[in-house]
Design an enzyme around this catalytic site. Structure first.
Site, short mmCIF file in Angstrom:
data_model
loop_
_atom_site.label_atom_id
_atom_site.label_comp_id
_atom_site.label_asym_id
_atom_site.label_seq_id
_atom_site.Cartn_x
_atom_site.Cartn_y
_atom_site.Cartn_z
N LYS A 24 -61.98 -27.08 -0.54
CA LYS A 24 -61.92 -25.71 -1.07
C LYS A 24 -63.33 -25.15 -1.08
CE LYS A 24 -57.70 -26.15 -3.68
NZ LYS A 24 -56.79 -25.39 -2.79
N ASP A 57 -43.00 -30.78 2.75
CA ASP A 57 -44.43 -30.64 3.01
C ASP A 57 -44.49 -29.34 3.81
OD1 ASP A 57 -46.89 -30.54 4.39
OD2 ASP A 57 -47.18 -32.66 3.99
N HIS A 58 -44.96 -28.27 3.18
CA HIS A 58 -44.80 -26.96 3.84
C HIS A 58 -45.58 -26.88 5.15
CE1 HIS A 58 -48.59 -25.91 1.79
NE2 HIS A 58 -48.69 -24.90 2.62
N HIS A 100 -50.55 -33.26 3.74
CA HIS A 100 -50.68 -32.39 4.91
C HIS A 100 -51.52 -33.03 6.03
CE1 HIS A 100 -49.03 -29.69 2.05
NE2 HIS A 100 -50.15 -29.24 1.54
N LYS A 128 -43.98 -31.34 -3.27
CA LYS A 128 -45.00 -32.28 -3.69
C LYS A 128 -45.66 -31.81 -4.99
CE LYS A 128 -49.23 -30.65 -1.57
NZ LYS A 128 -49.92 -30.28 -2.76
C1 BG6 Z 1 -50.99 -26.83 -1.12
C2 BG6 Z 1 -52.12 -27.27 -2.01
O1 BG6 Z 1 -50.16 -27.90 -0.80
O2 BG6 Z 1 -51.52 -26.29 0.08
C3 BG6 Z 1 -53.08 -26.13 -2.28
O3 BG6 Z 1 -51.59 -27.76 -3.24
C4 BG6 Z 1 -53.55 -25.51 -0.99
O4 BG6 Z 1 -54.20 -26.58 -3.03
C5 BG6 Z 1 -52.36 -25.15 -0.12
O5 BG6 Z 1 -54.29 -24.36 -1.30
C6 BG6 Z 1 -52.80 -24.67 1.24
O6 BG6 Z 1 -51.68 -24.20 1.93
P1 BG6 Z 1 -51.83 -23.12 3.07
O7 BG6 Z 1 -50.45 -22.98 3.62
O8 BG6 Z 1 -52.37 -21.88 2.43
O9 BG6 Z 1 -52.81 -23.70 4.04
#
Ligand code: BG6
Length: 510
Positions: free
Chosen positions: A361, A198-199, A261, A169
């Protein structure tokens, strides 16, 4: 209260596939994502013997680097993890690198030659996976370059071709741009070849939502408006925008976290049971769910959404800059770093059940969780003893920082006095399995190599999410309202509390 560990593995049913023959081409190989996530995850798969014998990686980048330079970066990264030296050497032998400009056709000619050379060298007869770990404005150029060099097959012949494309993304910045991107992808790849990451879908506890719902019979009958009062989904971060302000200032929390997410988690919590645990049945149900989310429009946006931006604050005695003071952020920026929303799903199962979601954030701590709050008992039997207000049962999937599932319930405290206490029955992933949950990218990379698209976004899913979000972006763009400012890393934000307390509910603490 703890859930006991299964002492032997006889109660465990496992299923793990090894990747078939394939090679990985990573664009953006000298960049952040490759270094932070991809190389480490590939190495773990390699050590677990889940990669095929002929596996190799070609890293591509604009930065000049030799094979040895690329390997040295990998060694440094793996050295920090105290990896076994022999394994590291064997893994690094499979890493190669080519540099060039992505808009130069000669670059793709070199890539084609290298691929054929290494296919022979490693006796690799499988697919080539192209992973675009690059900013989205380069997607089109690279895809065209691959297409013109004959490394893809085009939409029509794609079923004959085993190449795959992985992208990260953002998949567009609104509905129109998402559609344009999809058209571009489909010039050279068909949907079955495209893996949109989408991780969050690779995170263990996110996947556990599906196991929990559909591998147990006791929860599904109560998973609906008759028993559930409301759902809360939280993705809170204590970090600020860090070094990504240039990207973030054009993006904001709604695009960065909510469109993807948060909505993906919501879809897993709310969807109907799929007919099988495979890619399209699961993705079909997610799409139906997203299609049932009540649309936002100019009349309801101000009631259903709240946006904020962090101001200066303090963490552990250290001063933190406000968002507008971060480097590369416009000094009058109205980009939101926090969003809270109330969503309704207009279907039989969920009618009238609010889903409160929030992400931001510079909130007090990192926490990602889904909390399902059940309805309270209809009447307190214990009212005569002065106990009138019995708290509701809450089922929590904690995704980060620790991976846990817990269920709260009321029980009698010991003694002759009548006391009722809220207890938690919980399962802690690390404690039970004696290991930390693997990095999401391990699972996602392996699934892509295997050809399993379950945990990847499909075109319709991405477009539906943008369809939901685009009216909000347009409304914010045209309105004079500005985000409320909250002090960095502090709790109890009044507008956020008011947002939910007007419904007689409260946020779970952060
Ligand atoms: C990303 C966002 O997709 O996910 C970031 O672009 C965010 O802004 C991050 O910090 C958060 O991922 P995780 O796995 O650390 O919760």
């Amino acid at each position: 209260m703890k859930i006991s560990t299964l002492a032997d593995s006889s109660d465990q049913q496992c299923y793990e596939k090894k990747a078939p023959e394939n090679a990985l081409v990573i664009f953006g190989a000298s960049g952040d994502l490759t270094q932070r996530k991809l190389l480490g995850s590939l190495y773990e798969l390699f050590v677990r013997k889940l990669l095929p014998g002929g596996f190799f990686v070609i890293g591509c980048g604009r930065t000049e680097l030799s094979d040895d330079g690329f390997r040295a970066k990998a060694r440094q990264l793996l050295g920090d993890r105290k990896a076994d030296q022999d394994d590291v050497n064997r893994f690094c032998d499979r890493l190669h690198y080519i540099s060039g400009q992505y808009d130069d056709t000669r670059f793709y000619d070199t890539l084609r030659e290298k691929l054929s050379q290494f296919d022979q060298k490693y006796s690799m007869h499988g697919s080539h996976i192209f992973y675009l770990a690059v900013p989205p404005q380069l997607f089109g150029t690279i895809i065209d370059g691959l297409g013109q060099a004959g490394l893809t097959c085009g939409e029509k012949e794609a079923h004959l071709c085993r190449s795959r494309l992985v992208i990260e993304k953002p998949f567009g910045h609104d509905l129109d741009s998402a559609r344009q991107l999809n058209d571009k992808l489909h010039e050279h790849f068909n949907e079955a070849q495209i893996y949109r990451i989408d991780h969050y879908l690779g995170k263990e506890t996110v996947q556990n939502i599906l196991m929990f719902r559909f591998a147990n019979s006791i929860f599904e009958p109560i998973w609906n408006r008759n028993y559930i009062d409301h759902v809360q989904v939280t993705i809170a971060e204590s970090l600020g925008v860090e070094h990504r302000a240039g990207y973030y200032d054009k993006t904001g929390a709604l695009r960065d976290m909510f469109q993807n997410h948060l909505l993906q988690i919501l879809a897993l919590v709310g969807m109907e049971p799929p007919v099988s645990f495979s890619a399209d049945p699961i993705r079909d149900e997610k799409v139906k769910l997203l299609g049932a989310v009540r649309p936002f429009n100019a009349d309801n946006i101000d009631k259903l959404l709240l946006r904020g931006q962090y101001g200066p604050g303090k963490l552990n005695g250290k001063n933190l800059a406000g968002y507008r003071d971060e480097q590369a952020v416009a000094e009058n920026s109205n980009t939101e770093t926090f969003v809270a929303a109330k969503l309704f799903i207009d279907n039989w199962r969920w009618h009238g059940v609010p889903f409160y979601v929030r992400t931001g954030k510079r909130l007090p701590r990192k926490l990602t969780e889904v909390a399902i709050t059940f309805k309270k008992v209809p009447y307190s039997l214990f009212a005569t003893a002065g106990i009138e207000n019995l708290p509701a049962n809450v089922l929590v999937f904690q995704i980060q920082p620790d991976e846990k599932i817990s269920l709260s319930f009321q029980a009698k405290s010991p003694g002759s006095k009548l006391c009722i206490k809220t207890l938690d029955m919980d399962f802690d992933y690390e404690e039970v399995f004696q290991q930390t949950a693997p990095e999401a990218y391990q699972r996602l990379l392996l699934d892509c190599m295997i050809g399993d698209q379950t945990l990847f976004n499909r075109q319709d899913d991405v477009e539906l999410a943008w369809k939901l979000v685009t009216p909000i972006l347009e409304h914010w763009h045209s309105s004079n309202d500005t985000p409320f400012v909250y002090p960095a890393c502090q709790g109890n934000l009044k507008p956020v509390d008011d947002f939910i307390s007007q419904d007689g509910r409260s946020w779970r603490s952060l």
